[in-house]
Scaffold this motif. Structure first.
Motif, mmCIF file in Angstrom:
data_model
loop_
_atom_site.group_PDB
_atom_site.id
_atom_site.type_symbol
_atom_site.label_atom_id
_atom_site.label_comp_id
_atom_site.label_asym_id
_atom_site.label_seq_id
_atom_site.Cartn_x
_atom_site.Cartn_y
_atom_site.Cartn_z
ATOM 1 N N PHE A 159 -5.406 25.675 37.403
ATOM 2 C CA PHE A 159 -4.358 26.634 37.072
ATOM 3 C C PHE A 159 -3.744 27.252 38.327
ATOM 4 C CE2 PHE A 159 -2.842 30.910 35.954
ATOM 5 C CZ PHE A 159 -1.833 30.548 35.081
ATOM 6 N N GLU A 160 -4.551 27.798 39.206
ATOM 7 C CA GLU A 160 -4.010 28.410 40.438
ATOM 8 C C GLU A 160 -3.309 27.375 41.302
ATOM 9 O OE1 GLU A 160 -3.480 31.492 41.486
ATOM 10 O OE2 GLU A 160 -4.366 32.304 39.658
ATOM 11 N N ARG A 161 -3.850 26.156 41.365
ATOM 12 C CA ARG A 161 -3.175 25.098 42.137
ATOM 13 C C ARG A 161 -1.793 24.823 41.551
ATOM 14 N NH1 ARG A 161 -8.568 22.784 42.590
ATOM 15 N NH2 ARG A 161 -8.247 21.525 40.720
ATOM 16 N N SER A 162 -1.709 24.789 40.218
ATOM 17 C CA SER A 162 -0.423 24.522 39.571
ATOM 18 C C SER A 162 0.569 25.649 39.815
ATOM 19 C CB SER A 162 -0.617 24.305 38.066
ATOM 20 O OG SER A 162 -1.343 23.114 37.836
ATOM 21 N N VAL A 163 0.121 26.897 39.729
ATOM 22 C CA VAL A 163 0.995 28.037 40.023
ATOM 23 C C VAL A 163 1.518 27.926 41.453
ATOM 24 C CG1 VAL A 163 1.055 30.548 40.370
ATOM 25 C CG2 VAL A 163 -0.002 29.599 38.308
ATOM 26 N N GLU A 164 0.637 27.639 42.393
ATOM 27 C CA GLU A 164 1.060 27.529 43.795
ATOM 28 C C GLU A 164 1.987 26.337 44.025
ATOM 29 O OE1 GLU A 164 0.889 29.855 46.107
ATOM 30 O OE2 GLU A 164 0.002 30.986 44.461
ATOM 31 N N THR A 165 1.724 25.215 43.346
ATOM 32 C CA THR A 165 2.603 24.044 43.465
ATOM 33 C C THR A 165 4.013 24.394 43.007
ATOM 34 O OG1 THR A 165 0.796 22.460 43.205
ATOM 35 C CG2 THR A 165 3.015 21.692 42.616
ATOM 36 N N LEU A 166 4.120 25.047 41.854
ATOM 37 C CA LEU A 166 5.441 25.413 41.341
ATOM 38 C C LEU A 166 6.119 26.433 42.258
ATOM 39 C CD1 LEU A 166 4.633 25.492 37.537
ATOM 40 C CD2 LEU A 166 5.988 23.782 38.774
ATOM 41 N N ARG A 167 5.387 27.410 42.730
ATOM 42 C CA ARG A 167 5.976 28.397 43.647
ATOM 43 C C ARG A 167 6.458 27.725 44.921
ATOM 44 N NH1 ARG A 167 1.626 33.296 42.554
ATOM 45 N NH2 ARG A 167 2.806 34.231 40.828
ATOM 46 N N SER A 168 5.681 26.784 45.452
ATOM 47 C CA SER A 168 6.103 26.108 46.689
ATOM 48 C C SER A 168 7.328 25.225 46.464
ATOM 49 C CB SER A 168 4.953 25.289 47.277
ATOM 50 O OG SER A 168 4.667 24.168 46.475
ATOM 51 N N ALA A 169 7.579 24.854 45.202
ATOM 52 C CA ALA A 169 8.769 24.061 44.854
ATOM 53 C C ALA A 169 9.974 24.950 44.556
ATOM 54 C CB ALA A 169 8.463 23.166 43.660
ATOM 55 N N VAL A 213 9.994 27.608 42.251
ATOM 56 C CA VAL A 213 9.957 28.254 40.931
ATOM 57 C C VAL A 213 9.404 29.670 41.100
ATOM 58 C CG1 VAL A 213 8.965 28.172 38.610
ATOM 59 C CG2 VAL A 213 9.615 26.040 39.767
ATOM 60 N N SER A 214 10.054 30.644 40.508
ATOM 61 C CA SER A 214 9.525 32.007 40.478
ATOM 62 C C SER A 214 8.556 32.092 39.312
ATOM 63 C CB SER A 214 10.643 33.033 40.298
ATOM 64 O OG SER A 214 11.460 33.057 41.432
ATOM 65 N N VAL A 215 7.274 32.144 39.618
ATOM 66 C CA VAL A 215 6.248 32.219 38.590
ATOM 67 C C VAL A 215 5.823 33.673 38.472
ATOM 68 C CG1 VAL A 215 4.004 31.394 37.790
ATOM 69 C CG2 VAL A 215 5.476 29.879 39.147
ATOM 70 N N LEU A 216 6.153 34.290 37.346
ATOM 71 C CA LEU A 216 5.799 35.683 37.121
ATOM 72 C C LEU A 216 4.385 35.725 36.552
ATOM 73 C CD1 LEU A 216 9.083 37.104 35.569
ATOM 74 C CD2 LEU A 216 8.504 36.659 37.948
ATOM 75 N N TYR A 217 3.453 35.762 37.479
ATOM 76 C CA TYR A 217 2.053 35.748 37.102
ATOM 77 C C TYR A 217 1.253 36.516 38.131
ATOM 78 C CZ TYR A 217 -2.650 34.339 36.105
ATOM 79 O OH TYR A 217 -3.985 34.381 35.830
ATOM 80 N N GLY A 218 0.348 37.340 37.665
ATOM 81 C CA GLY A 218 -0.499 38.122 38.549
ATOM 82 C C GLY A 218 -0.428 39.580 38.148
#
Length: 191
Positions: free
Chosen positions: A131-141, A143-148
């Protein structure tokens, strides 16, 4: 005047039941909304699909078009994937595009379309290492991931507790914040 087009993608999680109000809120903010759903979200909302199509003025999509069929939606000025479940978020980050909305969200990254995601996961799923890897992958691409636990973020809920359906709940799903972030990204891209 051309309206700004928002592709709103939803997975099967309890906040999806608020989608009609979210569409109306986005429309009041000047968005032309196109609604895409995962197959399970479409099944959950099946009694409402015709009404949602009338509300948006566009067909609700949950499957890929056949080759050669004309595009039925206007191009996206922004994408909001909310709620995005553990399964959809991981598939998106890994490039596994078996569902229409995950494929369209993956393509939005490559097209440079401003994209916001709001996960809806329980704490047990959030502790899974992917899950955290996926959030970071999307953010590095991009994507604004509103999580945390920040101003626009969303903390995971405990397993077995519904998250975010209905505005009266404490810890309600941050639909308003998500629409604000999408709007700010589009405005920033135009300046």
């Amino acid at each position: 005047m051309t309206r700004t087009t928002l592709h709103l993608f939803c997975s099967a999680a309890p906040p999806v039941f608020d989608v009609a109000q979210v569409i109306e809120q986005a429309q009041a903010g000047g968005w032309d909304v196109c609604l895409g759903l995962t197959p399970d979200a479409a099944r959950w909302l099946e009694p409402s699909l015709d009404g949602l199509a009338v509300l948006t003025g566009h067909p609700v999509r949950f499957t890929y078009d056949r080759p050669g069929e004309p595009e039925i939606w206007p191009s996206a000025d922004a994408v909001l994937f909310a709620p995005v479940t553990f399964n959809s978020l991981n598939a998106w980050a890994l490039g596994l595009t078996s569902s229409f909305v995950v494929g369209a969200a993956a393509e939005a990254i490559g097209r440079g379309v401003p994209t916001v995601a709001v996960p809806c996961v329980n704490a047990a799923f959030a502790r899974h290492p992917q899950f955290e890897r996926s959030v970071e992958t999307l953010r590095s691409a991009g994507v604004s991931v509103l999580y945390g636990y920040g101003e626009n973020g969303l903390a995971p809920h405990e397993p077995g507790q519904a998250q975010g359906q209905g505005q009266e709940q404490a810890g309600a799903y941050p639909w308003g914040a998500a629409l604000d972030v999408v709007g700010a990204q589009v405005a920033a891209g135009r300046s």
